[in-house]
Design an enzyme around this catalytic site. Sequence first.
Site, PDB file in Angstrom:
ATOM      1  N   GLY A 234      10.145  15.237  -4.689  1.00 31.18           N
ATOM      2  CA  GLY A 234       8.962  15.442  -5.495  1.00 31.18           C
ATOM      3  C   GLY A 234       8.782  14.454  -6.617  1.00 31.18           C
TER       4      GLY A 234
ATOM      5  N   ARG B 136      18.844   5.607 -11.235  1.00 30.11           N
ATOM      6  CA  ARG B 136      17.567   6.327 -11.302  1.00 30.11           C
ATOM      7  C   ARG B 136      17.794   7.835 -11.320  1.00 30.11           C
ATOM      8  NH1 ARG B 136      13.822   8.157  -6.587  1.00 30.11           N
ATOM      9  NH2 ARG B 136      15.884   8.353  -5.662  1.00 30.11           N
TER      10      ARG B 136
ATOM     11  N   HIS C 194      22.155   6.981  -1.602  1.00 29.70           N
ATOM     12  CA  HIS C 194      22.033   8.432  -1.479  1.00 29.70           C
ATOM     13  C   HIS C 194      23.251   8.929  -0.721  1.00 29.70           C
ATOM     14  CE1 HIS C 194      20.634  12.433  -0.722  1.00 29.70           C
ATOM     15  NE2 HIS C 194      19.645  12.223  -1.556  1.00 29.70           N
TER      16      HIS C 194
ATOM     17  N   SER D 274      10.858   8.024  -9.520  1.00 29.43           N
ATOM     18  CA  SER D 274      10.228   6.790  -9.024  1.00 29.43           C
ATOM     19  C   SER D 274       8.771   6.995  -8.627  1.00 29.43           C
ATOM     20  CB  SER D 274      11.022   6.196  -7.865  1.00 29.43           C
ATOM     21  OG  SER D 274      11.537   7.207  -7.053  1.00 29.43           O
TER      22      SER D 274
ATOM     23  N   LYS E  72       1.382  -5.294   4.907  1.00 25.49           N
ATOM     24  CA  LYS E  72       1.860  -5.937   6.139  1.00 25.49           C
ATOM     25  C   LYS E  72       1.793  -5.025   7.350  1.00 25.49           C
ATOM     26  CE  LYS E  72       6.814  -5.416   4.995  1.00 25.49           C
ATOM     27  NZ  LYS E  72       8.067  -6.157   4.778  1.00 25.49           N
TER      28      LYS E  72
ATOM     29  N   SER F  74       0.833  -1.213   0.000  1.00 28.70           N
ATOM     30  CA  SER F  74       0.000   0.000   0.000  1.00 28.70           C
ATOM     31  C   SER F  74       0.863   1.257   0.000  1.00 28.70           C
ATOM     32  CB  SER F  74      -0.942  -0.018   1.195  1.00 28.70           C
ATOM     33  OG  SER F  74      -0.210  -0.055   2.408  1.00 28.70           O
TER      34      SER F  74
ATOM     35  N   ARG G 144      24.713  11.796  -8.023  1.00 26.92           N
ATOM     36  CA  ARG G 144      24.679  11.097  -6.739  1.00 26.92           C
ATOM     37  C   ARG G 144      25.768  10.048  -6.572  1.00 26.92           C
ATOM     38  NH1 ARG G 144      18.296  10.028  -5.389  1.00 26.92           N
ATOM     39  NH2 ARG G 144      17.915  12.225  -5.027  1.00 26.92           N
TER      40      ARG G 144
ATOM     41  N   GLU H 215      16.247  19.410  -9.941  1.00 25.95           N
ATOM     42  CA  GLU H 215      17.102  18.496  -9.175  1.00 25.95           C
ATOM     43  C   GLU H 215      18.238  17.998 -10.054  1.00 25.95           C
ATOM     44  OE1 GLU H 215      14.751  15.424  -7.373  1.00 25.95           O
ATOM     45  OE2 GLU H 215      13.978  16.793  -5.861  1.00 25.95           O
TER      46      GLU H 215
ATOM     47  N   THR I 243       6.927   5.307   0.336  1.00 23.37           N
ATOM     48  CA  THR I 243       6.378   6.456  -0.400  1.00 23.37           C
ATOM     49  C   THR I 243       6.225   7.663   0.518  1.00 23.37           C
ATOM     50  OG1 THR I 243       5.222   5.007  -1.941  1.00 23.37           O
ATOM     51  CG2 THR I 243       4.363   7.252  -1.712  1.00 23.37           C
TER      52      THR I 243
ATOM     53  N   ALA J  98       2.590   2.828  -5.442  1.00 28.82           N
ATOM     54  CA  ALA J  98       2.280   1.923  -6.556  1.00 28.82           C
ATOM     55  C   ALA J  98       1.032   1.101  -6.262  1.00 28.82           C
ATOM     56  CB  ALA J  98       3.480   1.010  -6.818  1.00 28.82           C
TER      57      ALA J  98
ATOM     58  N   ASP K   8      10.428  -8.098  -0.085  1.00 25.78           N
ATOM     59  CA  ASP K   8       9.575  -9.299  -0.021  1.00 25.78           C
ATOM     60  C   ASP K   8       9.070  -9.732  -1.398  1.00 25.78           C
ATOM     61  OD1 ASP K   8       9.937  -8.823   2.656  1.00 25.78           O
ATOM     62  OD2 ASP K   8       7.811  -8.620   3.165  1.00 25.78           O
TER      63      ASP K   8
ATOM     64  N   HIS L  36      19.370   3.484  -0.897  1.00 28.08           N
ATOM     65  CA  HIS L  36      18.222   4.373  -1.069  1.00 28.08           C
ATOM     66  C   HIS L  36      17.169   3.838  -2.029  1.00 28.08           C
ATOM     67  CE1 HIS L  36      16.121   8.125  -0.979  1.00 28.08           C
ATOM     68  NE2 HIS L  36      16.375   8.435  -2.234  1.00 28.08           N
TER      69      HIS L  36
ATOM     70  N   GLU M  99       8.670   0.293  -7.013  1.00 34.50           N
ATOM     71  CA  GLU M  99      10.095  -0.003  -6.807  1.00 34.50           C
ATOM     72  C   GLU M  99      10.395  -1.501  -6.918  1.00 34.50           C
ATOM     73  OE1 GLU M  99      11.791   2.220  -3.598  1.00 34.50           O
ATOM     74  OE2 GLU M  99      13.664   1.073  -3.647  1.00 34.50           O
TER      75      GLU M  99
HETATM   76  C1  LIG Z   1      13.652   8.979   2.282  1.00 34.88           C
HETATM   77  C2  LIG Z   1      13.205   8.768   0.868  1.00 34.88           C
HETATM   78  C3  LIG Z   1      13.033   9.857   0.020  1.00 34.88           C
HETATM   79  C4  LIG Z   1      12.599   9.664  -1.295  1.00 34.88           C
HETATM   80  N1  LIG Z   1      12.376  10.742  -2.095  1.00 34.88           N
HETATM   81  C5  LIG Z   1      11.854  10.554  -3.332  1.00 34.88           C
HETATM   82  C6  LIG Z   1      11.474  11.665  -4.152  1.00 34.88           C
HETATM   83  O1  LIG Z   1      11.574  12.815  -3.756  1.00 34.88           O
HETATM   84  N2  LIG Z   1      10.962  11.405  -5.397  1.00 34.88           N
HETATM   85  C7  LIG Z   1      10.794  10.142  -5.881  1.00 34.88           C
HETATM   86  O2  LIG Z   1      10.326   9.973  -7.021  1.00 34.88           O
HETATM   87  N3  LIG Z   1      11.142   9.071  -5.108  1.00 34.88           N
HETATM   88  C8  LIG Z   1      11.636   9.246  -3.856  1.00 34.88           C
HETATM   89  N4  LIG Z   1      11.951   8.158  -3.093  1.00 34.88           N
HETATM   90  C9  LIG Z   1      11.698   6.820  -3.609  1.00 34.88           C
HETATM   91  C10 LIG Z   1      10.215   6.514  -3.564  1.00 34.88           C
HETATM   92  O3  LIG Z   1       9.664   7.005  -2.368  1.00 34.88           O
HETATM   93  C11 LIG Z   1       9.952   5.022  -3.627  1.00 34.88           C
HETATM   94  O4  LIG Z   1      10.699   4.444  -4.631  1.00 34.88           O
HETATM   95  C12 LIG Z   1       8.507   4.739  -3.945  1.00 34.88           C
HETATM   96  O5  LIG Z   1       7.681   5.479  -3.099  1.00 34.88           O
HETATM   97  C13 LIG Z   1       8.192   3.265  -3.832  1.00 34.88           C
HETATM   98  O6  LIG Z   1       6.800   3.095  -3.883  1.00 34.88           O
HETATM   99  P1  LIG Z   1       6.201   1.625  -3.832  1.00 34.88           P
HETATM  100  O7  LIG Z   1       4.726   1.782  -3.762  1.00 34.88           O
HETATM  101  O8  LIG Z   1       6.775   0.833  -4.921  1.00 34.88           O
HETATM  102  O9  LIG Z   1       6.764   1.008  -2.474  1.00 34.88           O
HETATM  103  P2  LIG Z   1       6.521   1.451  -0.963  1.00 34.88           P
HETATM  104  O10 LIG Z   1       6.065   2.845  -0.869  1.00 34.88           O
HETATM  105  O11 LIG Z   1       7.719   1.057  -0.202  1.00 34.88           O
HETATM  106  O12 LIG Z   1       5.312   0.524  -0.499  1.00 34.88           O
HETATM  107  C14 LIG Z   1       5.477  -0.868  -0.348  1.00 34.88           C
HETATM  108  C15 LIG Z   1       4.261  -1.408   0.374  1.00 34.88           C
HETATM  109  O13 LIG Z   1       4.287  -2.829   0.368  1.00 34.88           O
HETATM  110  C16 LIG Z   1       4.014  -3.331   1.660  1.00 34.88           C
HETATM  111  N5  LIG Z   1       4.644  -4.646   1.768  1.00 34.88           N
HETATM  112  C17 LIG Z   1       5.957  -4.948   1.597  1.00 34.88           C
HETATM  113  N6  LIG Z   1       6.146  -6.275   1.745  1.00 34.88           N
HETATM  114  C18 LIG Z   1       4.934  -6.822   2.002  1.00 34.88           C
HETATM  115  C19 LIG Z   1       4.482  -8.141   2.255  1.00 34.88           C
HETATM  116  N7  LIG Z   1       5.326  -9.178   2.298  1.00 34.88           N
HETATM  117  N8  LIG Z   1       3.165  -8.349   2.494  1.00 34.88           N
HETATM  118  C20 LIG Z   1       2.291  -7.299   2.479  1.00 34.88           C
HETATM  119  N9  LIG Z   1       2.671  -6.028   2.256  1.00 34.88           N
HETATM  120  C21 LIG Z   1       3.971  -5.792   2.003  1.00 34.88           C
HETATM  121  C22 LIG Z   1       4.591  -2.274   2.587  1.00 34.88           C
HETATM  122  O14 LIG Z   1       4.053  -2.352   3.877  1.00 34.88           O
HETATM  123  C23 LIG Z   1       4.189  -0.992   1.842  1.00 34.88           C
HETATM  124  O15 LIG Z   1       2.852  -0.654   2.141  1.00 34.88           O
HETATM  125  C24 LIG Z   1      12.379   8.337  -1.767  1.00 34.88           C
HETATM  126  C25 LIG Z   1      12.558   7.250  -0.920  1.00 34.88           C
HETATM  127  C26 LIG Z   1      12.957   7.452   0.392  1.00 34.88           C
HETATM  128  C27 LIG Z   1      13.121   6.258   1.275  1.00 34.88           C
END
Ligand SMILES: Cc1cc2nc3c(=O)[nH]c(=O)nc-3n(C[C@H](O)[C@H](O)[C@H](O)COP(=O)(O)OP(=O)(O)OC[C@H]3O[C@@H](n4cnc5c(N)ncnc54)[C@H](O)[C@@H]3O)c2cc1C
Length: 522
Positions: A46, A366, A226, A371, A32, A9, A272, A111, A40, A12, A205, A331, A355
């Site tokens: 941004g 990246r 990072h 992302s 989880k 959640s 970076r 950026e 996220t 993505a 995972d 990162h 991701e």
């Molecule tokens: C500090 C920081 C700053 C960032 N800044 C930027 C930015 O400015 N711009 C940008 O584009 N990107 C940025 N990023 C990267 C970006 O935030 C992430 O790449 C992106 O949000 C990933 O989204 P996601 O939905 O794929 O994964 P996530 O947001 O990590 O969500 C994964 C979800 O899966 C769930 N999950 C995982 N494993 C399981 C399982 N086994 N069973 C059930 N649920 C599970 C988790 O609980 C979570 O809800 C940053 C990242 C960080 C850490």
Amino acid sequence: MTDLLVLGSGGAGLSTAVRARDAGLSVTVLTKGELGWSATRYAQGGVAAALVDEDDSPALHGSDTLAAGGGLNDADAVRVLAAEGPRRVRELIELGAHFDNVDGALAMAREGGHSVARVVHAGGDATGAEIERALTVAVRRSDAEVREGWLVTDLVVEHDRVVGVAAVDPHGEARELRARHVVIATGGAGQCFAVTTNPPLSTGDGVAMALRAGAAVADLEFMQFHPTALHHPSMPRPLLSEALRGEGAVLRDDRGTAFMAAEHALGDLAPRDVVARAITRRCNEEGVDHLWLDASGIENFRVRFPTIWRACESVGLDPTRDWLPVAPAAHYLCGGVCTDLDGATTIRGLWACGEAACTGVHGANRLASNSLLENLVFAARVVEAITRGKDAPEPTGVLRGFALDAPLESVAVARVLAGSAPVRETLQRVMTRDAGVVRSAESLGRAAIALDAMAPGTVEDANLLAVSRALVRAATARRESRGTHTRTDHPEASSDFLGRFVFAGGAEPSFVPLFAGAGRAV
Ligand SMILES: Cc1cc2nc3c(=O)[nH]c(=O)nc-3n(C[C@H](O)[C@H](O)[C@H](O)COP(=O)(O)OP(=O)(O)OC[C@H]3O[C@@H](n4cnc5c(N)ncnc54)[C@H](O)[C@@H]3O)c2cc1C
């Protein structure tokens, strides 16, 4: 049986769920932790998109993305990202996300690596929190079923098709859920390393489940570090955004010398990976585990960077007065579960976005702020493809050149559902020391031996171990330096390695050369 099981959640997973409900599909979100618990919500800088026509265009955004990716991007995936991005950002605004404005127009930041200012942000430096908030509200408003506290442990594959997942429910009971389609949106794997900006949930995972099920997984050696995470025992490490250096902050070594001007023509605003390597080398030379960021010259720090201000304040630092201790931190995982241009993986019924996916957008590195955009663009494509009845992967994007009709091979692993996790700290230490910012055959060999001797304690440890082992094998096989992957024994990029190391059911990766023209400019 539900149409769509969404695993995760973050940006993505929630984007997929909202769109799938809008398209009339029945949806269950398994996550989880709590619904808003994700990497996220930590995103600061941004979302990058060519939203204004005057000095920007999708083609320019695409060429900046390709320039960052070290020749390994899939050009079609990049074209899709840049062309569809502006529309997806506008739709997010219509959904209720509030981005910062100046004089009634969206405020755009510039950026590293971007030719123009094209990064929209929210709350100054709290973009991810606003996106997660807006999407969480939208999912709650839709009647998607949300199951919080469900740890998905494995994919269920029958007759070469994913038909559901195995999970542990909030009471610790092993459960199995069935669905017509399953979307992996479980995020990255920064927790493979001792020093990371990622929250504790980022344990790879979904990537590990895909590895076990025999889905193609690639580009794991490209973990972006990072350069400037706040050096403090708290996990995840608060990020000191490169926007600080954009506003005049300066990196200093332990003697107080500003050293980046001697490292790169762009000085403190070098890419970076260059900055991360320079810091790591200085730390090793000086025998210290961090250097310093001098941000004392930034005016209005507290207003411009409220999140960073609070992070510093919480550990007793005043950025207007104190130099801030910094070190590189794991990162962003550029690789993941391989998909075609619609997010379909090599197993029928299984999709991936965010991701956890390897869409080919990022290649070997990246571009900043791409992302969050990738989440939006590819979540939409997954839903559109399912809605129009697509049921099998096609040879597009990263899947070009793959043998899509080869039978699956699954890797058997022990499923351990409980136990303490001293193994995690050891694993993280090994990965940071031997497979971190700089690597060599010798250090990677040491890491492989150490990892092979480890036995996982929990499901998440098993996943960290599976991803770490694969990452080390791919990094060992890639005898060159490219993008985020730096080998001290092979410091140059080599045309022999223009392709991906792909795991598809075995412990060792195969090399799949880049399809002719895949990395060409759009
Ligand atoms: C500090 C920081 C700053 C960032 N800044 C930027 C930015 O400015 N711009 C940008 O584009 N990107 C940025 N990023 C990267 C970006 O935030 C992430 O790449 C992106 O949000 C990933 O989204 P996601 O939905 O794929 O994964 P996530 O947001 O990590 O969500 C994964 C979800 O899966 C769930 N999950 C995982 N494993 C399981 C399982 N086994 N069973 C059930 N649920 C599970 C988790 O609980 C979570 O809800 C940053 C990242 C960080 C850490």
